[in-house]
Design a protein around this motif. Structure first.
Motif, PDB file in Angstrom:
ATOM      1  N   HIS A   9      -4.052  -3.767 -23.960  1.00 32.84           N
ATOM      2  CA  HIS A   9      -4.196  -3.675 -22.539  1.00 32.84           C
ATOM      3  C   HIS A   9      -2.719  -3.346 -22.110  1.00 32.84           C
ATOM      4  N   ILE A  10      -2.327  -2.119 -21.832  1.00 30.38           N
ATOM      5  CA  ILE A  10      -1.170  -1.667 -21.551  1.00 30.38           C
ATOM      6  C   ILE A  10      -0.962  -1.212 -19.829  1.00 30.38           C
ATOM      7  N   SER A  11      -0.051  -1.900 -19.254  1.00 32.49           N
ATOM      8  CA  SER A  11      -0.238  -1.723 -17.937  1.00 32.49           C
ATOM      9  C   SER A  11       1.258  -0.773 -17.405  1.00 32.49           C
ATOM     10  N   ASN A  12       1.205  -0.134 -16.466  1.00 34.86           N
ATOM     11  CA  ASN A  12       2.371   0.646 -15.683  1.00 34.86           C
ATOM     12  C   ASN A  12       1.992   0.546 -14.124  1.00 34.86           C
ATOM     13  N   ASN A  13       3.002  -0.463 -13.611  1.00 29.88           N
ATOM     14  CA  ASN A  13       2.499  -0.817 -12.141  1.00 29.88           C
ATOM     15  C   ASN A  13       4.074  -0.519 -11.697  1.00 29.88           C
ATOM     16  N   SER A  14       3.914   0.042 -10.358  1.00 30.86           N
ATOM     17  CA  SER A  14       5.213   0.212  -9.584  1.00 30.86           C
ATOM     18  C   SER A  14       4.970   0.360  -8.039  1.00 30.86           C
ATOM     19  N   TYR A  15       5.839   0.902  -7.263  1.00 29.25           N
ATOM     20  CA  TYR A  15       5.294   1.255  -5.813  1.00 29.25           C
ATOM     21  C   TYR A  15       6.509   2.148  -5.253  1.00 29.25           C
ATOM     22  N   PHE A  16       6.219   2.836  -4.264  1.00 25.57           N
ATOM     23  CA  PHE A  16       7.042   3.422  -3.448  1.00 25.57           C
ATOM     24  C   PHE A  16       7.235   2.949  -2.031  1.00 25.57           C
ATOM     25  N   ILE A  17       8.363   2.756  -1.566  1.00 23.75           N
ATOM     26  CA  ILE A  17       8.646   2.581  -0.267  1.00 23.75           C
ATOM     27  C   ILE A  17       8.506   3.394   0.971  1.00 23.75           C
ATOM     28  N   CYS A  18       7.502   3.111   1.775  1.00 25.02           N
ATOM     29  CA  CYS A  18       7.388   4.233   2.881  1.00 25.02           C
ATOM     30  C   CYS A  18       7.266   3.322   4.363  1.00 25.02           C
ATOM     31  N   HIS A  19       7.956   3.960   5.232  1.00 24.06           N
ATOM     32  CA  HIS A  19       8.074   3.349   6.551  1.00 24.06           C
ATOM     33  C   HIS A  19       7.328   4.093   7.590  1.00 24.06           C
ATOM     34  N   HIS A  20       6.654   5.259   6.985  1.00 24.38           N
ATOM     35  CA  HIS A  20       6.219   6.322   7.915  1.00 24.38           C
ATOM     36  C   HIS A  20       4.774   6.349   7.575  1.00 24.38           C
ATOM     37  N   GLN A  21       3.990   5.561   8.780  1.00 23.30           N
ATOM     38  CA  GLN A  21       2.357   5.449   8.617  1.00 23.30           C
ATOM     39  C   GLN A  21       1.722   6.787   8.486  1.00 23.30           C
ATOM     40  N   PRO A  22       1.976   7.888   9.031  1.00 20.68           N
ATOM     41  CA  PRO A  22       1.275   9.243   9.174  1.00 20.68           C
ATOM     42  C   PRO A  22       1.576   9.774   7.593  1.00 20.68           C
ATOM     43  N   THR A  23       2.628   9.554   6.707  1.00 22.13           N
ATOM     44  CA  THR A  23       2.726  10.059   5.578  1.00 22.13           C
ATOM     45  C   THR A  23       1.539   9.322   4.664  1.00 22.13           C
ATOM     46  N   ILE A  24       1.497   8.022   4.605  1.00 23.30           N
ATOM     47  CA  ILE A  24       0.740   7.114   3.848  1.00 23.30           C
ATOM     48  C   ILE A  24      -0.800   7.762   3.970  1.00 23.30           C
ATOM     49  N   ASP A  25      -1.045   7.857   5.490  1.00 25.53           N
ATOM     50  CA  ASP A  25      -2.359   8.275   5.609  1.00 25.53           C
ATOM     51  C   ASP A  25      -2.627   9.552   5.279  1.00 25.53           C
ATOM     52  N   GLY A  26      -1.745  10.514   5.444  1.00 25.18           N
ATOM     53  CA  GLY A  26      -2.038  11.765   4.969  1.00 25.18           C
ATOM     54  C   GLY A  26      -2.128  11.873   3.390  1.00 25.18           C
ATOM     55  N   MET A  27      -1.328  11.156   2.817  1.00 31.19           N
ATOM     56  CA  MET A  27      -1.508  11.042   1.224  1.00 31.19           C
ATOM     57  C   MET A  27      -2.987  10.569   0.781  1.00 31.19           C
ATOM     58  N   PHE A  28      -3.565   9.518   1.460  1.00 30.59           N
ATOM     59  CA  PHE A  28      -4.871   8.912   1.070  1.00 30.59           C
ATOM     60  C   PHE A  28      -5.927  10.042   1.657  1.00 30.59           C
ATOM     61  N   PRO A  47       5.990  -2.515   3.445  1.00 31.49           N
ATOM     62  CA  PRO A  47       6.070  -1.032   3.726  1.00 31.49           C
ATOM     63  C   PRO A  47       5.983  -0.472   2.258  1.00 31.49           C
ATOM     64  N   LYS A  48       4.849  -0.598   1.433  1.00 31.54           N
ATOM     65  CA  LYS A  48       4.693  -0.028   0.122  1.00 31.54           C
ATOM     66  C   LYS A  48       3.388   0.699  -0.074  1.00 31.54           C
ATOM     67  N   ILE A  49       3.583   1.669  -0.683  1.00 33.09           N
ATOM     68  CA  ILE A  49       2.490   2.290  -1.412  1.00 33.09           C
ATOM     69  C   ILE A  49       2.448   2.044  -2.981  1.00 33.09           C
ATOM     70  N   LYS A  50       1.798   1.005  -3.367  1.00 30.95           N
ATOM     71  CA  LYS A  50       1.763   0.442  -4.644  1.00 30.95           C
ATOM     72  C   LYS A  50       0.436   1.287  -5.744  1.00 30.95           C
ATOM     73  N   TYR A  51       0.992   1.504  -6.872  1.00 29.02           N
ATOM     74  CA  TYR A  51      -0.107   1.979  -7.959  1.00 29.02           C
ATOM     75  C   TYR A  51       0.070   0.746  -9.104  1.00 29.02           C
ATOM     76  N   TYR A  52      -1.195   0.849  -9.621  1.00 31.32           N
ATOM     77  CA  TYR A  52      -1.495  -0.089 -10.632  1.00 31.32           C
ATOM     78  C   TYR A  52      -2.207   0.866 -11.786  1.00 31.32           C
ATOM     79  N   THR A  53      -1.723   0.756 -13.017  1.00 32.49           N
ATOM     80  CA  THR A  53      -2.398   1.596 -13.943  1.00 32.49           C
ATOM     81  C   THR A  53      -2.578   0.810 -15.195  1.00 32.49           C
ATOM     82  N   GLU A  54      -3.851   1.023 -16.005  1.00 37.15           N
ATOM     83  CA  GLU A  54      -3.875   0.288 -17.305  1.00 37.15           C
ATOM     84  C   GLU A  54      -4.726   0.993 -18.152  1.00 37.15           C
ATOM     85  N   ILE A  55      -4.375   0.794 -19.405  1.00 37.90           N
ATOM     86  CA  ILE A  55      -5.418   1.465 -20.510  1.00 37.90           C
ATOM     87  C   ILE A  55      -5.946   0.062 -21.184  1.00 37.90           C
ATOM     88  N   CYS A  56      -7.214   0.182 -21.025  1.00 39.92           N
ATOM     89  CA  CYS A  56      -7.884  -1.057 -21.598  1.00 39.92           C
ATOM     90  C   CYS A  56      -8.493  -1.198 -22.952  1.00 39.92           C
TER      91      CYS A  56
END
Length: 599
Positions: free
Chosen positions: A463-482, A552-561
């Motif tokens: 079970h290998i993981s690779n997790n990290s994040y980007f910092i973002c203080h701009h809510q429209p950018t976050i909403d736009g991405m999703f 103020p973070k966009i987090k990502y979590y990935t794993e091969i299980c």
């Protein structure tokens, strides 16, 4: 005399603030901004309000409704008190528990909150000194209280503070109570004169200090997690400990004592609680080696091979171990979760062979490793996945316990671990002794924590993981991405691939979409106020992108299980390639407004 900066909305809020606030320091902050005609800053501070969510509040300390200060604490406490009186039968008999950490203002805000409750005739168990966060949920259950409050910002920077709320079951609040309290706060914003008076709080007959009694009972109960006291008492293994300038040191030592260990070796410069956190950039052991430099130095100087680290309110635990090469391996939260999960099952089987696995449960959040699910499938006990946050795991544990089930362990990848159910929240004070006992048991078998982790993966699959994040203080950018991901190839269409990696399923817990389920309806609760999308790929990888409730973070979590028959290097390379594509195709179009990626 009315104060004006020639903006009607801002002017109204300025004058309301000056009418409400009796703290000269925060009044002065607002007046200086008025004098400087800093309309944008005044609007930011006064025309926006901290959102009450993620089991309470967390924000920077300063003047204004968007920050933590005496006035916003009074408003929060008044709203909470009214909500308790409205919804909790017997609250004037059961009372409320209030604790606080060592941050700036924490003790004062604990006392202010106590005063507000006492003014309403609600009894208060107010700790007389700093305590670990786990003591509050533990005390709520011990004393049968209606609610608990912990004034803490956990591992946030020194400028922040927070207000964490627990319900009568000992778990963090979830809907409908979070929304109910939030509404009640808005309905009770005008501070009562009596709410500012805290001089008489400590002499109020409705106030009790639970510190000594709670501490004694807690450490007695912690002994139920100890299975090899004889080995602990005689081990030559040395453990180094850091409190990260927080509350943990004396409580960690007492936890170790309850397991029969010799005292921990302290990182002297980080033992004394200090709200300035002078030796660390971020008081968060989850940051890895960068936060453990002094711990590694202390361990090397004392021939110690295991480091245990609590965050400032001692509800999280980081673990590191010295390798034969002399390097240090800092375990991720997922790796510690694998170790503690395996150990919990192993110990339970030996102690209770008569209880079938069908009655036993372990829990983890949806962004954490699926290793417990894999172990549960193999060993034939039960695994439940919850939404992100221990509020969900704690409440799920309560539900299972009501059904007569045994909950052994729960964890989240952000180094949060719940060993047993004496505390229905993450608890770094008990977890550090449990992982230390595992280390001692392994030494007797000529093994180490790292070797045992490798053995777990060899037995149950990588079970290998690779997790990290980007910092973002701009809510429209976050909403736009999703929103882009939800309309990837036309309205209401999600991606079918990410670079060369094909996507099998998509689960969107913001909208409730899940094409792995009948009718494309998600099973887990959804929340329109937060962003969270999970992709399951054909190669067995699971990737989740979400926003943080406290940062103020966009987090990502990935794993091969559960990969078998492949080398760790090949699996890691495959996962890293997928992460690169995830960033390029799903995040990169918005990355111009994102600050550099962590790690």
């Amino acid at each position: 005399m009315a104060v004006s900066v020639s903006d009607a909305e801002v002017d109204a809020k300025i004058n309301e603030w000056l009418r409400f606030d009796k703290n000269e320091q925060t009044r002065g902050e607002i007046l200086r901004l008025v004098e400087a005609k800093n309309v944008n800053e005044l609007r930011s501070r006064l025309c926006n309000r901290m959102a009450f969510g993620t089991a309470g509040l967390r924000a920077r300390m300063g003047a204004g409704y968007s920050m933590m200060n005496d006035l916003t604490i009074i408003q929060t406490a008044q709203g909470l008190a009214k909500y308790l009186l409205k919804t909790c039968e017997g609250v004037k008999k059961k009372g409320i528990v209030i604790g606080y950490d060592a941050r700036h203002n924490s003790q004062k805000w604990g006392q202010i909150s106590a005063g507000v409750m006492l003014n309403e005739g609600i009894p208060v168990y107010l700790f007389s000194s700093i305590t670990p966060t786990p003591f509050v949920p533990y005390s709520v259950v011990k004393y049968g209280c209606s609610c608990g409050v912990m004034v803490t910002a956990s591992h946030n920077p020194k400028e922040d503070n927070g207000y964490k709320v627990y319900w009568e079951n000992g778990a963090q609040i979830i809907p409908p109570h979070d929304k109910g309290i939030s509404t009640s706060i808005i309905e009770n914003l005008t501070p009562l004169d009596a709410s500012w008076v805290i001089d008489s709080v400590l002499t109020n007959p409705l106030l009790k200090d639970p510190l000594a009694e709670t501490s004694a009972a807690y450490f007695e109960d912690v002994k139920s997690l100890c299975h090899h006291r004889d080995l602990n008492m005689k081990t030559s293994l040395k453990f180094t400990y850091t409190a990260m300038h927080g509350v943990g040191y004396s409580f960690a030592q007492e936890s170790f004592k309850s397991f029969g260990f010799q005292p921990l070796i302290p990182v002297e410069l980080q033992v004394v609680p200090d709200p300035e956190f002078p030796t660390v950039k971020f008081p968060n052991p989850e940051e890895g080696k960068s936060a453990l430099d002094l711990s590694i130095k202390t361990a090397n100087e004392n021939d110690s091979t295991v480091i245990l680290a609590n965050d400032p309110d001692a509800d999280r635990l980081a673990v590191a171990e010295k390798l034969p090469s002399g390097d240090w391996h800092v375990f991720t939260g997922n790796e510690v979760g694998a170790l503690l999960g395996w150990w919990s099952w192993h110990s339970f089987q030996l102690k209770h062979p008569e209880i079938p696995g069908s009655e036993v449960y372990m829990l983890a959040s949806t962004v954490s490793s699926k290793i417990l699910k894999t172990i549960a499938t193999s060993e034939r006990f039960n695994f439940e996945e919850t939404l992100t946050g221990f509020k969900w795991m704690g409440n799920k544990a309560v539900d299972l316990m009501k059904e007569g089930k045994k909950v052994l362990f729960a964890f989240e990848e952000a180094i949060g671990f719940m060993c047993g159910t004496e505390v229905l929240d993450k608890d770094g004070v008990s977890a550090l002794s449990v992982i230390a006992e595992l280390a001692v048991w392994l030494v007797e078998k000529n093994s180490t924590l790292k070797q045992q982790l490798d053995s777990i993966y060899q037995t149950y699959g990588l079970h290998i993981s690779n997790n990290s994040y980007f910092i973002c203080h701009h809510q429209p950018t976050i909403d736009g991405m999703f929103n882009r991901l939800r309309n990837f190839e036309g309205t209401n269409t999600y991606p079918k691939s990410c670079g060369p990696f094909s996507i099998k399923y998509v689960r969107d817990l913001t909208t409730g979409f899940d094409n792995e389920r009948p009718g494309n309806q998600a099973v887990l609760p959804t929340s329109k106020s937060s962003q969270m999308i999970t992709f399951t790929f054909d190669n067995g990888c699971i990737a989740t992108m979400r926003t943080s409730g406290t940062e103020p973070k966009i987090k990502y979590y990935t794993e091969i299980c559960g990969k078998t028959g492949a080398s760790r290097e090949d699996v890691t390379s495959e996962l890293n390639s997928l992460v690169d594509n995830l960033i390029e195709h799903f995040m990169q179009p918005n990355v111009n407004k994102l600050i550099a990626r962590s790690g």
